[in-house]
Design a protein around this motif. Structure first.
Motif, PDB file in Angstrom:
ATOM      1  N   THR A   1       0.844  -1.190   0.000  1.00 30.94           N
ATOM      2  CA  THR A   1       0.000   0.000   0.000  1.00 30.94           C
ATOM      3  C   THR A   1       0.881   1.244   0.000  1.00 30.94           C
ATOM      4  OG1 THR A   1      -0.100  -0.065   2.415  1.00 30.94           O
ATOM      5  CG2 THR A   1      -1.888  -1.132   1.219  1.00 30.94           C
TER       6      THR A   1
ATOM      7  N   CYS B   1      -2.269   1.246   6.291  1.00 31.36           N
ATOM      8  CA  CYS B   1      -3.542   0.532   6.180  1.00 31.36           C
ATOM      9  C   CYS B   1      -4.446   0.914   7.340  1.00 31.36           C
ATOM     10  CB  CYS B   1      -3.308  -0.971   6.204  1.00 31.36           C
ATOM     11  SG  CYS B   1      -2.153  -1.552   4.966  1.00 31.36           S
TER      12      CYS B   1
ATOM     13  N   CYS C   1       1.263  -1.890   4.071  1.00 29.09           N
ATOM     14  CA  CYS C   1       0.838  -3.290   4.177  1.00 29.09           C
ATOM     15  C   CYS C   1       1.205  -4.088   2.931  1.00 29.09           C
ATOM     16  CB  CYS C   1      -0.673  -3.377   4.397  1.00 29.09           C
ATOM     17  SG  CYS C   1      -1.187  -2.947   6.065  1.00 29.09           S
TER      18      CYS C   1
ATOM     19  N   GLU D   1      -4.786  -8.103   1.961  1.00 29.59           N
ATOM     20  CA  GLU D   1      -3.781  -7.257   2.593  1.00 29.59           C
ATOM     21  C   GLU D   1      -3.351  -7.861   3.927  1.00 29.59           C
ATOM     22  OE1 GLU D   1      -5.209  -3.291   2.978  1.00 29.59           O
ATOM     23  OE2 GLU D   1      -5.298  -2.920   0.807  1.00 29.59           O
TER      24      GLU D   1
END
Length: 238
Positions: free
Chosen positions: A84, A88, A96, A120
């Motif tokens: 990410t 997150c 993540c 995730e």
């Protein structure tokens, strides 16, 4: 010696035999027996504690291995492995791990209906939490984005990871073939979940061949000394 003297000697011996043990002898015997039993009980308790400690370490190490095997299986089915670009929501990871799957894939028994379904993985520090259902101090969590109703809840798949407030933080070195940047930790670069990527890209549509990652889990195997250990795995999507 006449008969009277023989009878007197016989009665004296018989009286001596009927006398038995004295109270002092009985007390001494009980004290010695108590000491022996206490030593035996202490040794037995120590053996039980040692066996329990070994079993606990084995269970914790096995749980980490099972968690890595679980992540590895999911990585093998992914079409891209990224991270990410921001933290997150619901986790303490600054970035993540993201496993993106082909459209129409089935995840956890559900056929995905959204574009770029994904899973995730993030880390959460619960060392200050009052929750009793987890070993503490850190958790590895998993979230699935598969349809319009998914993606709202995190699932805990491992606990007992190193927390972010510990001074004895593990050192993580990525494999030479991977990007040297370590992700998965909190904003201060601490915590028990870390990963390295083949290519540092946050968009799975521009990094479809990014399929190699190195996963690190640092868990407390020894309660007494809190020594962090790491387990590493590689997985390549086919």
């Amino acid at each position: 010696m006449n008969q009277y003297q023989l009878l007197k000697l016989f009665l004296s011996l018989k009286k001596s035999q009927e006398k038995g043990i004295s109270l002092i002898e009985l007390i001494v015997a009980l004290v010695i027996s108590g000491i022996v039993l206490a030593m035996a009980a202490s040794g037995f308790v120590n053996i039980l504690r040692a066996n329990q400690d070994v079993e606990s370490k084995t269970v914790r190490s096995s749980n980490l291995q099972k968690t890595l095997a679980f992540i590895q299986d999911e990585m093998k089915s992914a079409r891209a492995i990224t991270r990410t670009s921001t933290s997150c929501a619901g986790s303490d990871s600054a970035s993540c791990l993201v496993l993106t799957y082909p459209d129409g894939s089935t995840i956890d028994g559900t056929t995905c209906t959204i574009t770029n379904p994904r899973i995730e993985y993030g880390y959460e520090d619960i060392s200050a939490s009052t929750a009793t259902q987890w070993l503490k101090p850190g958790l590895l969590k998993r979230k699935v984005f598969c349809d319009s109703t998914s993606g709202g809840n995190w699932q805990v798949i491992a606990d007992g990871l190193v927390s972010g407030n510990e001074t004895n933080q593990p050192t993580t070195n990525c494999h030479a073939e991977l990007n040297a940047t370590v992700y998965g930790t909190d904003s201060n670069g601490k915590g028990g979940f870390r990963f390295c990527l083949d290519t540092d890209d946050t968009d799975p549509t521009t990094a479809p061949n990014n399929r190699l990652a190195q996963i690190f889990l640092y868990g407390h195997i020894d309660n007494n000394t809190n020594i962090p250990i790491s387990v590493i795995t590689f997985a390549r999507s086919e």
